[in-house]
Design a protein around this motif. Structure first.
Motif, PDB file in Angstrom:
ATOM      1  N   GLU A 166       0.937  -1.311  -0.066  1.00 14.75           N
ATOM      2  CA  GLU A 166      -0.294   0.107  -0.016  1.00 14.75           C
ATOM      3  C   GLU A 166       0.989   1.697   0.120  1.00 14.75           C
ATOM      4  O   GLU A 166       1.088   2.359  -0.417  1.00 14.75           O
ATOM      5  N   LEU A 167       2.118   1.081   0.557  1.00 17.26           N
ATOM      6  CA  LEU A 167       2.788   1.840   0.915  1.00 17.26           C
ATOM      7  C   LEU A 167       3.774   2.729  -0.514  1.00 17.26           C
ATOM      8  O   LEU A 167       3.682   3.393  -1.312  1.00 17.26           O
ATOM      9  N   GLY A 168       3.862   1.204  -0.957  1.00 21.53           N
ATOM     10  CA  GLY A 168       4.578   1.529  -2.484  1.00 21.53           C
ATOM     11  C   GLY A 168       3.357   2.266  -4.019  1.00 21.53           C
ATOM     12  O   GLY A 168       3.550   3.197  -4.263  1.00 21.53           O
ATOM     13  N   HIS A 169       2.075   1.767  -3.136  1.00 26.60           N
ATOM     14  CA  HIS A 169       0.755   1.880  -4.445  1.00 26.60           C
ATOM     15  C   HIS A 169       0.468   4.086  -4.137  1.00 26.60           C
ATOM     16  O   HIS A 169       0.101   4.790  -4.819  1.00 26.60           O
ATOM     17  N   THR A 170       0.709   4.002  -2.509  1.00 22.23           N
ATOM     18  CA  THR A 170       1.031   5.601  -2.529  1.00 22.23           C
ATOM     19  C   THR A 170       1.307   6.385  -3.191  1.00 22.23           C
ATOM     20  O   THR A 170       1.548   7.557  -3.793  1.00 22.23           O
ATOM     21  N   LEU A 171       2.985   5.966  -2.891  1.00 19.55           N
ATOM     22  CA  LEU A 171       4.667   6.525  -3.957  1.00 19.55           C
ATOM     23  C   LEU A 171       4.342   6.707  -5.220  1.00 19.55           C
ATOM     24  O   LEU A 171       4.457   8.033  -5.902  1.00 19.55           O
ATOM     25  N   ASP A 172       3.559   5.511  -5.782  1.00 19.28           N
ATOM     26  CA  ASP A 172       3.436   5.828  -7.281  1.00 19.28           C
ATOM     27  C   ASP A 172       2.325   6.532  -7.405  1.00 19.28           C
ATOM     28  O   ASP A 172       2.677   7.202  -8.417  1.00 19.28           O
ATOM     29  N   ASP A 173       1.492   6.551  -6.382  1.00 20.32           N
ATOM     30  CA  ASP A 173       0.411   7.920  -7.078  1.00 20.32           C
ATOM     31  C   ASP A 173       0.778   9.061  -6.925  1.00 20.32           C
ATOM     32  O   ASP A 173       0.769   9.868  -7.864  1.00 20.32           O
ATOM     33  N   LEU A 174       2.245   9.200  -5.516  1.00 18.73           N
ATOM     34  CA  LEU A 174       2.741  10.538  -5.525  1.00 18.73           C
ATOM     35  C   LEU A 174       3.503  10.747  -7.082  1.00 18.73           C
ATOM     36  O   LEU A 174       3.818  11.862  -7.227  1.00 18.73           O
ATOM     37  N   PHE A 175       4.562  10.127  -7.271  1.00 18.35           N
ATOM     38  CA  PHE A 175       4.793  10.461  -8.614  1.00 18.35           C
ATOM     39  C   PHE A 175       4.687  10.379  -9.692  1.00 18.35           C
ATOM     40  O   PHE A 175       5.282  11.585 -10.627  1.00 18.35           O
ATOM     41  N   ALA A 176       3.245  10.248  -9.523  1.00 20.21           N
ATOM     42  CA  ALA A 176       2.609  10.101 -11.111  1.00 20.21           C
ATOM     43  C   ALA A 176       1.638  11.365 -11.356  1.00 20.21           C
ATOM     44  O   ALA A 176       2.375  12.508 -12.452  1.00 20.21           O
ATOM     45  N   ARG A 177       1.716  12.322 -10.035  1.00 19.42           N
ATOM     46  CA  ARG A 177       1.180  13.472  -9.675  1.00 19.42           C
ATOM     47  C   ARG A 177       2.079  14.111  -9.468  1.00 19.42           C
ATOM     48  O   ARG A 177       2.107  15.698 -10.403  1.00 19.42           O
ATOM     49  N   LEU A 178       3.579  14.292  -9.733  1.00 21.14           N
ATOM     50  CA  LEU A 178       4.364  15.426  -9.986  1.00 21.14           C
ATOM     51  C   LEU A 178       4.859  15.599 -11.007  1.00 21.14           C
ATOM     52  O   LEU A 178       5.228  16.232 -11.253  1.00 21.14           O
ATOM     53  N   GLN A 179       4.491  13.613 -12.164  1.00 27.19           N
ATOM     54  CA  GLN A 179       5.464  14.162 -13.285  1.00 27.19           C
ATOM     55  C   GLN A 179       3.993  14.748 -13.960  1.00 27.19           C
ATOM     56  O   GLN A 179       5.358  15.961 -14.818  1.00 27.19           O
ATOM     57  N   ALA A 180       3.011  14.192 -13.434  1.00 28.20           N
ATOM     58  CA  ALA A 180       2.115  15.897 -14.186  1.00 28.20           C
ATOM     59  C   ALA A 180       1.812  17.022 -13.989  1.00 28.20           C
ATOM     60  O   ALA A 180       2.086  17.606 -15.059  1.00 28.20           O
ATOM     61  N   SER A 181       2.888  16.942 -13.023  1.00 27.18           N
ATOM     62  CA  SER A 181       2.529  18.959 -12.038  1.00 27.18           C
ATOM     63  C   SER A 181       4.430  18.827 -12.716  1.00 27.18           C
ATOM     64  O   SER A 181       3.992  20.212 -14.116  1.00 27.18           O
ATOM     65  N   PHE A 182       4.872  18.297 -13.389  1.00 24.22           N
ATOM     66  CA  PHE A 182       6.179  18.621 -13.750  1.00 24.22           C
ATOM     67  C   PHE A 182       6.140  18.957 -15.762  1.00 24.22           C
ATOM     68  O   PHE A 182       6.223  20.252 -15.459  1.00 24.22           O
ATOM     69  N   ASP A 183       5.138  18.301 -15.950  1.00 21.90           N
ATOM     70  CA  ASP A 183       4.581  18.480 -16.992  1.00 21.90           C
ATOM     71  C   ASP A 183       4.299  19.289 -17.270  1.00 21.90           C
ATOM     72  O   ASP A 183       4.414  20.276 -18.860  1.00 21.90           O
ATOM     73  N   ALA A 184       2.800  19.532 -16.632  1.00 20.20           N
ATOM     74  CA  ALA A 184       2.373  20.968 -16.704  1.00 20.20           C
ATOM     75  C   ALA A 184       2.805  22.206 -16.982  1.00 20.20           C
ATOM     76  O   ALA A 184       3.098  23.282 -17.178  1.00 20.20           O
ATOM     77  N   GLN A 185       3.866  22.184 -15.675  1.00 19.88           N
ATOM     78  CA  GLN A 185       4.573  22.872 -15.843  1.00 19.88           C
ATOM     79  C   GLN A 185       5.520  23.673 -16.826  1.00 19.88           C
ATOM     80  O   GLN A 185       5.705  24.520 -17.329  1.00 19.88           O
ATOM     81  N   ARG A 186       6.139  22.406 -17.380  1.00 23.61           N
ATOM     82  CA  ARG A 186       6.787  23.007 -18.229  1.00 23.61           C
ATOM     83  C   ARG A 186       5.916  23.232 -19.572  1.00 23.61           C
ATOM     84  O   ARG A 186       6.428  24.247 -20.507  1.00 23.61           O
ATOM     85  N   HIS A 187       5.012  22.611 -20.099  1.00 24.56           N
ATOM     86  CA  HIS A 187       4.444  22.710 -20.633  1.00 24.56           C
ATOM     87  C   HIS A 187       3.744  24.563 -20.660  1.00 24.56           C
ATOM     88  O   HIS A 187       3.467  25.095 -21.953  1.00 24.56           O
ATOM     89  N   PHE A 188       3.763  24.809 -19.074  1.00 22.18           N
ATOM     90  CA  PHE A 188       3.014  26.273 -19.368  1.00 22.18           C
ATOM     91  C   PHE A 188       4.467  27.386 -19.670  1.00 22.18           C
ATOM     92  O   PHE A 188       4.056  28.230 -20.276  1.00 22.18           O
ATOM     93  N   VAL A 189       4.919  27.181 -18.728  1.00 25.09           N
ATOM     94  CA  VAL A 189       6.427  27.908 -19.643  1.00 25.09           C
ATOM     95  C   VAL A 189       6.170  27.361 -21.095  1.00 25.09           C
ATOM     96  O   VAL A 189       6.631  28.797 -21.282  1.00 25.09           O
ATOM     97  N   ALA A 190       6.942  27.010 -21.793  1.00 26.62           N
ATOM     98  CA  ALA A 190       6.713  27.051 -23.258  1.00 26.62           C
ATOM     99  C   ALA A 190       5.508  27.515 -24.085  1.00 26.62           C
ATOM    100  O   ALA A 190       6.397  28.413 -24.666  1.00 26.62           O
TER     101      ALA A 190
END
Length: 364
Positions: free
Chosen positions: A127-151
């Motif tokens: 369950e901890l691993g699944h929680t971390l996977d969800d966290l990493f997915a949100r971080l990836q989406a956030s960073f991708d959105a940030q790069r897209h926004f800056v561009a």
């Protein structure tokens, strides 16, 4: 040796000692259960000759001193056995945690596309691993959105800057430029500068909205709408758009500036993306534990699968929705950010005859 490794081994050592203590205690308990009955039998045996002859016939037996010595030897030998078993069990227990730590270290170093992908069995570590996977997915989406926004922001800012530079270069390169020509160039330069200023203001509004609510004041949505409409009626009249409101008291709490920005962007979006002789209807009402603000406008038909995309920064339904490009695709993104910051609910539906109906519900 890193501090993380030392901490991990220290944890394994503590777990191993705990497991070894448990194993050793179980061994002592078993020996006590065995030794006490045997000692009782030995103490109750008569010391007569008949008993001695019986013992001689059946075998040498175990005396109480031998029993105690054997138990002491067994307890001594149980110490390394318990420690070995405790270390092994602790290592097996910590193996998934070590895998999680190693993979999380790799992911945090920049490989946000990787995941832990822990399989069976399903337990607390999984369950901890699944929680971390969800966290990493949100971080990836956030960073991708940030790069897209800056561009996108860079592109939106570069276009008027390039136009401004070209305008000034052409004006300076003309040796026959008179006062009227230079004045016209200056007016166009001011218009381009105003466009950049509005874009920067919209970007600041979006950034402020995404930062969250820093103050919570009691306010009436009806009063906020009245103030915004007072400054938009002339613009709506120039384009032939009818503004109709049905405002009832709708008291909520939040940041007044952010909520005013939400209302202004909803109304501006409804006016801008409309057609001549169209209409905009604004409603505020209280229902139970919620207050609602609804803005409905006429306009072009919007496909249902395009609605959510319009709430992303720099997204437009079309490059030119009615002959001009006077927006930046940030209005509904600001509305979405303010809604999220206030933990409100945003509902959007496309009208079959064209236009949108957007409702924001705040806590009462």
């Amino acid at each position: 040796m890193t501090p993380q490794t030392l901490g991990r081994r220290s944890l394994q050592t503590r777990l191993a000692l705990a497991y070894a203590a448990g194993i050793y205690a179980a061994g002592v308990f078993v020996l006590v259960l065995v030794d006490i009955p045997l000692a009782s039998i030995d103490a109750a045996t008569p010391q007569g000759s008949s008993s001695a002859s019986t013992i001689t016939e059946t075998g040498p037996g175990i005396s109480l001193p031998q029993l105690l010595i054997g138990s002491a030897v067994a307890l001594i030998l149980l110490i390394p056995v318990a420690l070995t078993l405790g270390w092994y069990v602790a290592g097996r227990f910590l193996h998934p945690l070590r895998a999680i730590t190693a993979t999380a270290t790799i992911i945090s170093a920049g490989n946000l596309h990787r995941r832990l992908d822990l399989g069976e069995p399903t337990d607390e570590l999984t369950e901890l691993g699944h929680t971390l996977d969800d966290l990493f997915a949100r971080l990836q989406a956030s960073f991708d959105a940030q790069r897209h926004f800056v561009a996108n922001a860079s592109h939106e800012l570069r276009t008027p800057l390039a136009g401004l530079r070209t305008l000034l270069e052409v004006a300076l390169a003309d040796p026959d430029a008179d006062t009227d020509t230079l004045r016209s160039a200056c007016q166009e330069a001011l218009a381009l500068g105003g466009s950049q200023e509005r874009l920067v203001q919209a970007l600041l509004a979006l950034a402020t909205s995404e930062r969250g609510v820093t103050r919570w004041d009691t306010l009436d949505l009806a009063h906020v709408v009245e103030g915004v409409l007072a400054s938009r009626r002339d613009r709506a009249a120039l384009t032939g758009i009818d503004l109709a409101e049905h405002l009832t008291p709708a008291v909520t709490s939040g940041d007044p500036r952010l909520i005013e920005s939400l209302v202004a962007n909803l109304i501006d979006n409804a006016i801008r993306h409309n057609h001549a002789d169209g209409h905009v209807q604004i409603t505020t009402q209280t229902s139970g534990t919620q207050v609602a603000l609804t803005v409905t406008n006429s306009g072009p038909v919007i496909p249902d699968d395009q609605i959510q995309r319009l709430f992303q920064p720099f997204q437009r339904l079309a490059p030119d929705r009615h002959g001009r490009r006077d927006g930046y695709g940030l209005g509904l993104a600001i509305v979405h950010a303010v809604t999220q910051a206030h933990r409100a609910t945003l509902t959007t539906s496309a009208r079959p005859e064209g236009g949108l109906s957007i409702t924001v519900r705040f806590a009462h």
